[in-house]
Design a protein around this motif. Structure first.
Motif, PDB file in Angstrom:
ATOM      1  N   PRO A 103       0.856  -1.194   0.000  1.00  0.00           N
ATOM      2  CA  PRO A 103       0.000   0.000   0.000  1.00  0.00           C
ATOM      3  C   PRO A 103       0.890   1.242   0.000  1.00  0.00           C
ATOM      4  O   PRO A 103       2.031   1.196   0.454  1.00  0.00           O
ATOM      5  CB  PRO A 103      -0.797  -0.128   1.303  1.00  0.00           C
ATOM      6  CG  PRO A 103       0.018  -1.022   2.162  1.00  0.00           C
ATOM      7  CD  PRO A 103       0.767  -1.936   1.236  1.00  0.00           C
ATOM      8  N   PRO A 104       0.390   2.349  -0.528  1.00  0.00           N
ATOM      9  CA  PRO A 104       1.211   3.557  -0.538  1.00  0.00           C
ATOM     10  C   PRO A 104       1.596   3.946   0.881  1.00  0.00           C
ATOM     11  O   PRO A 104       0.784   3.886   1.801  1.00  0.00           O
ATOM     12  CB  PRO A 104       0.315   4.607  -1.185  1.00  0.00           C
ATOM     13  CG  PRO A 104      -1.044   4.030  -1.235  1.00  0.00           C
ATOM     14  CD  PRO A 104      -0.932   2.558  -1.080  1.00  0.00           C
ATOM     15  N   ALA A 105       2.848   4.288   1.041  1.00  0.00           N
ATOM     16  CA  ALA A 105       3.347   4.648   2.364  1.00  0.00           C
ATOM     17  C   ALA A 105       2.785   6.000   2.782  1.00  0.00           C
ATOM     18  O   ALA A 105       2.499   6.863   1.956  1.00  0.00           O
ATOM     19  CB  ALA A 105       4.872   4.702   2.332  1.00  0.00           C
ATOM     20  N   ALA A 106       2.634   6.157   4.076  1.00  0.00           N
ATOM     21  CA  ALA A 106       2.185   7.440   4.607  1.00  0.00           C
ATOM     22  C   ALA A 106       3.275   8.482   4.366  1.00  0.00           C
ATOM     23  O   ALA A 106       4.459   8.164   4.400  1.00  0.00           O
ATOM     24  CB  ALA A 106       1.902   7.307   6.100  1.00  0.00           C
ATOM     25  N   PRO A 107       2.890   9.718   4.095  1.00  0.00           N
ATOM     26  CA  PRO A 107       3.902  10.735   3.851  1.00  0.00           C
ATOM     27  C   PRO A 107       4.794  10.921   5.072  1.00  0.00           C
ATOM     28  O   PRO A 107       4.342  10.811   6.203  1.00  0.00           O
ATOM     29  CB  PRO A 107       3.089  11.992   3.547  1.00  0.00           C
ATOM     30  CG  PRO A 107       1.698  11.704   3.932  1.00  0.00           C
ATOM     31  CD  PRO A 107       1.529  10.230   4.009  1.00  0.00           C
ATOM     32  N   GLN A 108       6.066  11.191   4.819  1.00  0.00           N
ATOM     33  CA  GLN A 108       7.047  11.297   5.899  1.00  0.00           C
ATOM     34  C   GLN A 108       7.341  12.732   6.316  1.00  0.00           C
ATOM     35  O   GLN A 108       7.805  12.962   7.393  1.00  0.00           O
ATOM     36  CB  GLN A 108       8.352  10.616   5.479  1.00  0.00           C
ATOM     37  CG  GLN A 108       8.201   9.130   5.252  1.00  0.00           C
ATOM     38  CD  GLN A 108       7.804   8.398   6.519  1.00  0.00           C
ATOM     39  OE1 GLN A 108       8.323   8.673   7.592  1.00  0.00           O
ATOM     40  NE2 GLN A 108       6.873   7.478   6.402  1.00  0.00           N
ATOM     41  N   GLY A 109       7.122  13.689   5.462  1.00  0.00           N
ATOM     42  CA  GLY A 109       7.462  15.067   5.790  1.00  0.00           C
ATOM     43  C   GLY A 109       6.473  16.039   5.187  1.00  0.00           C
ATOM     44  O   GLY A 109       5.517  15.662   4.521  1.00  0.00           O
ATOM     45  N   CYS A 110       6.719  17.311   5.430  1.00  0.00           N
ATOM     46  CA  CYS A 110       5.892  18.379   4.878  1.00  0.00           C
ATOM     47  C   CYS A 110       6.593  18.993   3.676  1.00  0.00           C
ATOM     48  O   CYS A 110       7.789  19.263   3.722  1.00  0.00           O
ATOM     49  CB  CYS A 110       5.671  19.472   5.918  1.00  0.00           C
ATOM     50  SG  CYS A 110       4.590  19.001   7.257  1.00  0.00           S
ATOM     51  N   TRP A 111       5.851  19.196   2.621  1.00  0.00           N
ATOM     52  CA  TRP A 111       6.340  19.915   1.441  1.00  0.00           C
ATOM     53  C   TRP A 111       5.446  21.125   1.289  1.00  0.00           C
ATOM     54  O   TRP A 111       4.216  21.000   1.240  1.00  0.00           O
ATOM     55  CB  TRP A 111       6.268  19.049   0.189  1.00  0.00           C
ATOM     56  CG  TRP A 111       7.324  18.002   0.164  1.00  0.00           C
ATOM     57  CD1 TRP A 111       8.577  18.112  -0.365  1.00  0.00           C
ATOM     58  CD2 TRP A 111       7.244  16.695   0.699  1.00  0.00           C
ATOM     59  NE1 TRP A 111       9.264  16.938  -0.187  1.00  0.00           N
ATOM     60  CE2 TRP A 111       8.468  16.053   0.460  1.00  0.00           C
ATOM     61  CE3 TRP A 111       6.248  15.992   1.365  1.00  0.00           C
ATOM     62  CZ2 TRP A 111       8.726  14.762   0.858  1.00  0.00           C
ATOM     63  CZ3 TRP A 111       6.507  14.698   1.771  1.00  0.00           C
ATOM     64  CH2 TRP A 111       7.735  14.095   1.516  1.00  0.00           C
TER      65      TRP A 111
END
Length: 157
Positions: free
Chosen positions: A68-76
Motif C-alpha cells: 500500500p502507498p506509504a504514509a507521507p514522511q514530511g511536509c512539502w
C-alpha cells in the motif's frame, strides 16, 4: 523535514482539493501524500534498462505483492503569490519568506503537501512600504492563525 514544492503536477493535485483553512488574505490547501515521482528519474531508469550490454532482452517480471502507498514522511510547502495581489517583487518575496518561517515554527504539522495561496492583496494605504516591519508582523500573525486553524485538535486521532 520541510521540503519545497516545485513541480506543477504537485500544485495541481493540492489546489484541486478544497481549502483546509482561510483567512482574510490567504487560503491553505493540504493533501496527505508524497510529491509525485519525477519524470526525469522515470525516463532515466527506462533508458538505463533499454541499454543493457548483454544484447539479449531480459524477461520482464511483474510484481506480485503490491505494498500500500506509504504514509507521507514530511511536509512539502508550496506558495502561490500572484502578481495581481502583490505587485512588487519585494512584497512577494517578503510573503514567501514569512510563509516558510511560519511552517518552520510549527513542528507538529501533519505530513503531506501544503500550498499557501495569497487570495487577496494587502491594503497599500495601510502598508505603503513594500517590505515594512508592520507588513511583516501582520503577515506572520495572520499565517499563525491560519496554521492554527488547520491543525487537528489535540487528542484527535
Amino acid at each position: 523535514m520541510i521540503g519545497k514544492l516545485q513541480r506543477p503536477v504537485d500544485f495541481e493535485r493540492v489546489l484541486g482539493r478544497q481549502s483546509r483553512a482561510r483567512s482574510a488574505h490567504f487560503a491553505l490547501h493540504h493533501l496527505a501524500a508524497e510529491p509525485a515521482p519525477s519524470a526525469w528519474h522515470a525516463a532515466r531508469s527506462r533508458t538505463a534498462q533499454a541499454q543493457l550490454s548483454t544484447g539479449d532482452a531480459q524477461p520482464a517480471h511483474s510484481v506480485v505483492d503490491h505494498d500500500p502507498p506509504a504514509a507521507p514522511q514530511g511536509c512539502w510547502v508550496g506558495m502561490v503569490v500572484p502578481k495581481r495581489h502583490a505587485k512588487r517583487s519585494v512584497t512577494r518575496q517578503l510573503l514567501k519568506r514569512q510563509i516558510r518561517a511560519a511552517f518552520a515554527e510549527r513542528p507538529g504539522m501533519p505530513p503531506g503537501l501544503w500550498v499557501v495561496r495569497l487570495r487577496a492583496p494587502f491594503d497599500r494605504q495601510q502598508f505603503p512600504s513594500a517590505a515594512s516591519d508592520a507588513l511583516r508582523r501582520a503577515v506572520r500573525a495572520e499565517l499563525a492563525q491560519l496554521l492554527g486553524r488547520a491543525m487537528p485538535p489535540r487528542g484527535a486521532a
